[in-house]
Every structure is written in structure tokens, then in C-alpha cells.
Design an enzyme around this catalytic site. Structure first.
Site, PDB file in Angstrom:
ATOM      1  N   SER A  34      36.515  51.058  47.909  1.00  0.00           N
ATOM      2  CA  SER A  34      35.824  51.860  46.889  1.00  0.00           C
ATOM      3  C   SER A  34      34.985  50.971  45.977  1.00  0.00           C
ATOM      4  CB  SER A  34      36.823  52.675  46.068  1.00  0.00           C
ATOM      5  OG  SER A  34      37.795  51.826  45.491  1.00  0.00           O
ATOM      6  N   SER A 125      46.204  43.277  31.614  1.00  0.00           N
ATOM      7  CA  SER A 125      44.969  42.887  30.931  1.00  0.00           C
ATOM      8  C   SER A 125      45.234  42.587  29.467  1.00  0.00           C
ATOM      9  CB  SER A 125      43.988  44.055  31.050  1.00  0.00           C
ATOM     10  OG  SER A 125      42.864  43.848  30.229  1.00  0.00           O
ATOM     11  N   TYR A 150      41.433  53.646  30.717  1.00  0.00           N
ATOM     12  CA  TYR A 150      41.669  52.459  31.548  1.00  0.00           C
ATOM     13  C   TYR A 150      42.749  51.573  30.917  1.00  0.00           C
ATOM     14  CZ  TYR A 150      41.318  47.765  33.339  1.00  0.00           C
ATOM     15  OH  TYR A 150      41.657  46.524  33.847  1.00  0.00           O
ATOM     16  N   LYS A 154      46.951  50.401  32.023  1.00  0.00           N
ATOM     17  CA  LYS A 154      47.588  49.078  32.094  1.00  0.00           C
ATOM     18  C   LYS A 154      48.892  49.096  31.281  1.00  0.00           C
ATOM     19  CE  LYS A 154      44.736  47.308  34.906  1.00  0.00           C
ATOM     20  NZ  LYS A 154      45.175  47.138  36.302  1.00  0.00           N
TER      21      LYS A 154
HETATM   22  P1  NAD Z   1      37.651  44.917  41.785  1.00  0.00           P
HETATM   23  O1  NAD Z   1      37.145  46.286  41.594  1.00  0.00           O
HETATM   24  O2  NAD Z   1      36.698  43.873  42.211  1.00  0.00           O
HETATM   25  O3  NAD Z   1      38.853  44.926  42.846  1.00  0.00           O
HETATM   26  C1  NAD Z   1      39.727  46.013  42.991  1.00  0.00           C
HETATM   27  C2  NAD Z   1      39.816  46.350  44.466  1.00  0.00           C
HETATM   28  O4  NAD Z   1      40.731  47.436  44.635  1.00  0.00           O
HETATM   29  C3  NAD Z   1      38.473  46.791  45.071  1.00  0.00           C
HETATM   30  O5  NAD Z   1      38.229  46.056  46.261  1.00  0.00           O
HETATM   31  C4  NAD Z   1      38.672  48.282  45.375  1.00  0.00           C
HETATM   32  O6  NAD Z   1      37.957  48.689  46.519  1.00  0.00           O
HETATM   33  C5  NAD Z   1      40.187  48.355  45.565  1.00  0.00           C
HETATM   34  N1  NAD Z   1      40.781  49.674  45.260  1.00  0.00           N
HETATM   35  C6  NAD Z   1      40.590  50.445  44.164  1.00  0.00           C
HETATM   36  N2  NAD Z   1      41.286  51.582  44.264  1.00  0.00           N
HETATM   37  C7  NAD Z   1      41.971  51.517  45.437  1.00  0.00           C
HETATM   38  C8  NAD Z   1      42.877  52.402  46.112  1.00  0.00           C
HETATM   39  N3  NAD Z   1      43.198  53.596  45.608  1.00  0.00           N
HETATM   40  N4  NAD Z   1      43.378  52.029  47.306  1.00  0.00           N
HETATM   41  C9  NAD Z   1      43.050  50.830  47.838  1.00  0.00           C
HETATM   42  N5  NAD Z   1      42.201  49.969  47.262  1.00  0.00           N
HETATM   43  C10 NAD Z   1      41.662  50.312  46.064  1.00  0.00           C
HETATM   44  O7  NAD Z   1      38.401  44.492  40.445  1.00  0.00           O
HETATM   45  P2  NAD Z   1      38.898  43.051  39.957  1.00  0.00           P
HETATM   46  O8  NAD Z   1      38.006  42.597  38.883  1.00  0.00           O
HETATM   47  O9  NAD Z   1      39.171  42.173  41.102  1.00  0.00           O
HETATM   48  O10 NAD Z   1      40.268  43.484  39.258  1.00  0.00           O
HETATM   49  C11 NAD Z   1      41.494  43.424  39.938  1.00  0.00           C
HETATM   50  C12 NAD Z   1      42.591  43.934  39.016  1.00  0.00           C
HETATM   51  O11 NAD Z   1      42.622  43.156  37.832  1.00  0.00           O
HETATM   52  C13 NAD Z   1      42.436  45.381  38.569  1.00  0.00           C
HETATM   53  O12 NAD Z   1      43.723  45.965  38.523  1.00  0.00           O
HETATM   54  C14 NAD Z   1      41.864  45.257  37.181  1.00  0.00           C
HETATM   55  O13 NAD Z   1      42.177  46.362  36.381  1.00  0.00           O
HETATM   56  C15 NAD Z   1      42.554  44.008  36.699  1.00  0.00           C
HETATM   57  N6  NAD Z   1      41.832  43.301  35.633  1.00  0.00           N
HETATM   58  C16 NAD Z   1      40.533  42.942  35.837  1.00  0.00           C
HETATM   59  C17 NAD Z   1      39.834  42.284  34.820  1.00  0.00           C
HETATM   60  C18 NAD Z   1      38.385  41.921  35.004  1.00  0.00           C
HETATM   61  O14 NAD Z   1      37.715  41.709  33.993  1.00  0.00           O
HETATM   62  N7  NAD Z   1      37.863  41.819  36.205  1.00  0.00           N
HETATM   63  C19 NAD Z   1      40.497  41.974  33.625  1.00  0.00           C
HETATM   64  C20 NAD Z   1      41.824  42.334  33.462  1.00  0.00           C
HETATM   65  C21 NAD Z   1      42.496  43.002  34.481  1.00  0.00           C
HETATM   66  C1  WQD Z   2      32.257  40.382  26.794  1.00  0.00           C
HETATM   67  C2  WQD Z   2      31.434  40.211  25.523  1.00  0.00           C
HETATM   68  C3  WQD Z   2      30.426  42.224  24.670  1.00  0.00           C
HETATM   69  C4  WQD Z   2      27.718  42.829  28.036  1.00  0.00           C
HETATM   70  C5  WQD Z   2      36.189  44.077  29.431  1.00  0.00           C
HETATM   71  C6  WQD Z   2      37.233  45.157  29.398  1.00  0.00           C
HETATM   72  C7  WQD Z   2      38.605  44.561  29.391  1.00  0.00           C
HETATM   73  C8  WQD Z   2      38.796  43.570  30.526  1.00  0.00           C
HETATM   74  C9  WQD Z   2      37.661  42.588  30.620  1.00  0.00           C
HETATM   75  C10 WQD Z   2      39.867  44.630  32.393  1.00  0.00           C
HETATM   76  C11 WQD Z   2      31.657  41.343  24.519  1.00  0.00           C
HETATM   77  C12 WQD Z   2      29.367  41.224  25.100  1.00  0.00           C
HETATM   78  C13 WQD Z   2      28.678  42.304  27.195  1.00  0.00           C
HETATM   79  C14 WQD Z   2      26.367  42.845  27.613  1.00  0.00           C
HETATM   80  C15 WQD Z   2      27.029  41.789  25.553  1.00  0.00           C
HETATM   81  N1  WQD Z   2      38.824  44.212  31.798  1.00  0.00           N
HETATM   82  N2  WQD Z   2      28.340  41.799  25.984  1.00  0.00           N
HETATM   83  N3  WQD Z   2      26.078  42.316  26.376  1.00  0.00           N
HETATM   84  O1  WQD Z   2      34.494  43.788  26.710  1.00  0.00           O
HETATM   85  O2  WQD Z   2      35.752  41.593  26.632  1.00  0.00           O
HETATM   86  O3  WQD Z   2      36.357  43.255  28.302  1.00  0.00           O
HETATM   87  O4  WQD Z   2      36.412  43.274  30.601  1.00  0.00           O
HETATM   88  O5  WQD Z   2      40.983  44.728  32.004  1.00  0.00           O
HETATM   89  O6  WQD Z   2      39.515  45.611  29.495  1.00  0.00           O
HETATM   90  O7  WQD Z   2      37.041  45.936  28.239  1.00  0.00           O
HETATM   91  O8  WQD Z   2      34.204  42.047  28.535  1.00  0.00           O
HETATM   92  O9  WQD Z   2      32.255  41.179  29.767  1.00  0.00           O
HETATM   93  O10 WQD Z   2      32.190  43.557  28.903  1.00  0.00           O
HETATM   94  O11 WQD Z   2      32.046  41.690  27.304  1.00  0.00           O
HETATM   95  O12 WQD Z   2      26.715  41.334  24.468  1.00  0.00           O
HETATM   96  O13 WQD Z   2      25.467  43.342  28.316  1.00  0.00           O
HETATM   97  O14 WQD Z   2      30.057  40.250  25.856  1.00  0.00           O
HETATM   98  O15 WQD Z   2      30.057  42.864  23.497  1.00  0.00           O
HETATM   99  O16 WQD Z   2      31.637  40.753  23.258  1.00  0.00           O
HETATM  100  P1  WQD Z   2      35.171  42.704  27.410  1.00  0.00           P
HETATM  101  P2  WQD Z   2      32.628  42.162  28.709  1.00  0.00           P
END
Ligand code: NAD
Ligand code: WQD
Length: 338
Positions: A34, A125, A150, A154
Site C-alpha cells: 500500500s 513514535s 495516527y 501508537k
Molecule cells: P512506510 O510506509 O514506508 O512502511 C510501512 C509499510 O507497511 C509499507 O511498505 C506499507 O505498504 C506496509 N503496510 C501498511 N499497511 C499494511 C497492511 N495492512 N498489511 C501489510 N502491509 C502494510 O513507513 P515507515 O516510515 O517505514 O514506518 C514504519 C513504521 O514506523 C510505521 O509503523 C510508522 O508508524 C512508524 N514510525 C515511522 C516514523 C517515520 O517518520 N517514518 C516515525 C515514527 C514511527
Molecule cells: C519536521 C520539521 C516541520 C515540512 C512527523 C510526525 C511524527 C513522526 C515523524 C511518525 C517540523 C518542518 C516540515 C516542510 C517544514 N512520524 N517542516 N516544512 O512533524 O517532526 O513528525 O514525522 O510517527 O508523528 O508528526 O516531522 O518531517 O513533518 O517535520 O518546515 O515542508 O520540519 O514544521 O518542524 P515531524 P516532519
């Protein structure tokens, strides 16, 4: 040992599969594509010379999850990345987020509790801390009311795991990531956001290539050193390595509690302007940007206290912001040539 990686074709999952294979684990990837593509399997294979098993499966389909676990009864552990992760989208479509991030988790745990023993790593997160009162943020900082569905998934996910571990053979580690960025140094895998990137670093690298006109910096009137928000940007390869260490901790029964929680960050906060400077340094080009209004829901500052991860888990982030940015830039340039 056979490890299931859900969401293993995604950004953080794919980098973790590489590190697991490097450490000799046999990996089965589950992903519904997805938010990723099957091409990532080739990227992983080109780095490790081992093709991971990939099963396309939507974890929201309970009967399919049951079938999967019937087929793979020799599983030692699960690293659960699969989830929907766009904060803004979750506000407009909360049920999609509750269905995907909660139902899938419950179905997985229902199967794992039938095994004699199971190790479970969960992608949490730093969003659970909201705007923490004290910086850097320790793991015992209070979890605050979620600012989005979202974020709520978590928090609820963590609680579901804690309640389940108490009464089952499941042991778990909750990893609270700060802001993951960058790509594998080979540029064979990286982050591929769909549409306009919401996160800062992919927006910067796309702007650097001219795919976006300019970056909007969301506010310069925050109470920080230069007025822009501060975050803890961590290289995805460092993050991936932490998962392997956490998994081994559970498999070797070194965990001190049934469920442990660790922050994964660098411990250093960087402002948006510092991130832009880092891009300009590693790319050798100016980044067009303008200051605009604050983005709703943004917190001022979040960076990790990493003492527990360093001293208890035995993991430390090694890469600098510039190194992570350099890898992100290399990936962006390569992916657009394909
Ligand atoms: P991502 O979207 O790149 O990877 C998630 C993967 O899960 C994707 O490949 C998607 O196809 C798959 N997926 C989603 N729903 C599914 C389902 N129902 N069945 C099977 N596969 C499914 O995201 P990511 O950045 O690699 O994040 C991975 C995890 O880490 C997530 O749980 C996200 O919430 C968490 N996380 C991410 C960040 C971030 O900033 N990237 C920060 C904190 C936590
Ligand atoms: C970083 C900084 C923006 C885009 C998000 C989720 C959080 C976690 C990580 C999963 C902020 C600034 C951004 C732009 C900007 N994900 N910014 N211009 O907001 O810390 O966190 O991703 O769990 O839950 O909320 O990350 O990369 O969006 O932003 O100025 O076009 O960059 O204001 O200060 P964030 P981000």
C-alpha cells in the site's frame, strides 16, 4: 532463525531487513504494497546477496494472517512496521488508521500468543510524548493526549501490547523513533513518499532536484535558537541496527521486563534552518525556501535522551546529520534517474 518483518518493503522495514540478513537471520517480509513497491526486494537483494522471502498480504485480513502463521510455525520473532503513517490523512480518515494500525496489530498478537514463545518489536513514535515539558525526553516522560488519530494508534498500540504480554508468552520491545531520515549508503533502498512529501527531508531533497519550487519553512517565531522547530533526525541505518539489537535482546532473554521501551534518537536537536544548512553543505547548492505560517499541530521541540538506549539496550546512533543528509541526497538523485 526465522523473523517476520511486517511492512518490510517500507522505508524503515527495508533497511532493517538488510541488517537482519547481515546478522544471519532468515527473513520473511509481509507487506500489502500500500505504501511500497515489490522493486524494493531487488534493492535489498542487491545489498545483501540474499533474496528475502516476500508474501503479499494485507494484515487487516484476519483469515489471511491466520493462514500465514499456520504456514510459518517456526517463527522466532516479529518486527511489526506495517502501519499507515500520514498524520494529516489520519485526521481526515480516522477509521482507516484505527482499522489498519489497530486491527492488524491485534490479529498478529492473536496468532503469536499461540506460539510457545514469541518476541515482538513494535514501531512506536516520539509522537506519544506530544510537547514534552523537559528536553531531552526520557522514556518516563508522560504520554500526552494524542494530537491525531495516527498518534493515538501508537499510544493504543503500546497499551494493547503491554496488556497482552502480561498474560501470554509474548515479550516485547516498544521502540519510540524520533525523526528517521536518510537511506542506505549504497542508494539501493531509501524513502519513497507518495505524492507531495509531508516530511522535511524528502521535501528538501526533491526541492534540491527541482521537483518542487521551494521549501516552505513552517514558522520562525518559535522559542528556539533561530525560531524554527527543533527535532532529532536519526539516520535510518542506525535505527535499523537498533531493531536487530532489540530483537537479539528478547531472543537471548536479556530483557529485564516483559515489555521494555526505548527512545531511538541521536540525542541532538536540529532546527529546520540547520537541516537546510546541512543539505546545502552536502549538496553544494543553495536551497530555495521561504518562511510561512506555523503548521497546525507542530510542536516546538523534541529530542531524545538516549541514556537508556545507550546503556541498557547497548545501542548508539553513529551517523551525523550531514551523513544522513548525504545519503538522502544520493538516494534522491539515483531514484529520479531510474
Ligand atoms: P512506510 O510506509 O514506508 O512502511 C510501512 C509499510 O507497511 C509499507 O511498505 C506499507 O505498504 C506496509 N503496510 C501498511 N499497511 C499494511 C497492511 N495492512 N498489511 C501489510 N502491509 C502494510 O513507513 P515507515 O516510515 O517505514 O514506518 C514504519 C513504521 O514506523 C510505521 O509503523 C510508522 O508508524 C512508524 N514510525 C515511522 C516514523 C517515520 O517518520 N517514518 C516515525 C515514527 C514511527
Ligand atoms: C519536521 C520539521 C516541520 C515540512 C512527523 C510526525 C511524527 C513522526 C515523524 C511518525 C517540523 C518542518 C516540515 C516542510 C517544514 N512520524 N517542516 N516544512 O512533524 O517532526 O513528525 O514525522 O510517527 O508523528 O508528526 O516531522 O518531517 O513533518 O517535520 O518546515 O515542508 O520540519 O514544521 O518542524 P515531524 P516532519
Amino acid at each position: 532463525m526465522k523473523i517476520v518483518v511486517t511492512g518490510g518493503l517500507g522505508f524503515i522495514g527495508s533497511h532493517t531487513v538488510v541488517e537482519l540478513q547481515n546478522q544471519g537471520f532468515e527473513v520473511v517480509i509481509v507487506d500489502d504494497l500500500s505504501n511500497s513497491s515489490e522493486e524494493v526486494v531487488n534493492g535489498i537483494t542487491s545489498i545483501t546477496n540474499q533474496k528475502p522471502v516476500f508474501e503479499k498480504l494485507d494484515l487487516r485480513e484476519k483469515s489471511k494472517v491466520q493462514e500465514f502463521f499456520k504456514k510459518h510455525q517456526d517463527i522466532s520473532g516479529v518486527i511489526h512496521f506495517a502501519a499507515s503513517k500520514a498524520v494529516g490523512e489520519s485526521v481526515g480518515n480516522p477509521l482507516l488508521y484505527y482499522e489498519n494500525n489497530i486491527n492488524a496489530l491485534v490479529y498478529l498478537l492473536q496468532e503469536l500468543k499461540e506460539l510457545p514463545e514469541a518476541s515482538f518489536i513494535f514501531s512506536s513514535s516520539c509522537t506519544v510524548y506530544g510537547q514534552a515539558e523537559k528536553m531531552p525526553i526520557t522514556e518516563d516522560a508522560p504520554v500526552q493526549a494524542a494530537m491525531s488519530p495516527y498518534g493515538n494508534t501508537k499510544q493504543i498500540g503500546e497499551e494493547i501490547i503491554i496488556d497482552t504480554a502480561k498474560v501470554t508468552n509474548i515479550s516485547a520491545i516498544l521502540l519510540r523513533y524520533f525523526n528517521p531520515i536518510g537511506a542506505h549508503p549504497s542508494a539501493a533502498i531509501g524513502e519513497l513518499p507518495l505524492g507531495v512529501p509531508q516530511n522535511l527531508v524528502p521535501f528538501i531533497t526533491q526541492t534540491g532536484l527541482g521537483l518542487r519550487k521551494e521549501l516552505s519553512v513552517y514558522g520562525d517565531d518559535y522559542p528556539t535558537t533561530d525560531g524554527t522547530c527543533v527535532r532529532d533526525y536519526i539516520h535510518v541505518v542506525d535505527l535499523a541496527k537498533a531493531h536487530v539489537i532489540a530483537l537479539k535482546r528478547l531472543l537471548d532473554k536479556k530483557n529485564l521486563e516483559k515489555v521494555e521501551t526505548f527512545n531511538l534518537g541521536t540525542g541532538t536537536g536540529s532546527s529546520v534552518l540547520e537541516v537546510i544548512q546541512s543539505f546545502e553543505k552536502v549538496s553544494g547548492q543553495k536551497l530555495p525556501y521561504k518562511i510561512v505560517d506555523r503548521r497546525e499541530g507542530d510542536i516546538t521541540s523534541a529530542y531524545a535522551n538516549t541514556d537508556k538506549a545507550n546503556n541498557v539496550l547497548g545501542w548508539k546512533a553513529e551517523s551525523t546529520l550531514d551523513e544522513a543528509m548525504e545519503s538522502a541526497w544520493k538516494w534522491e538523485q539515483k531514484v529520479r534517474q531510474q
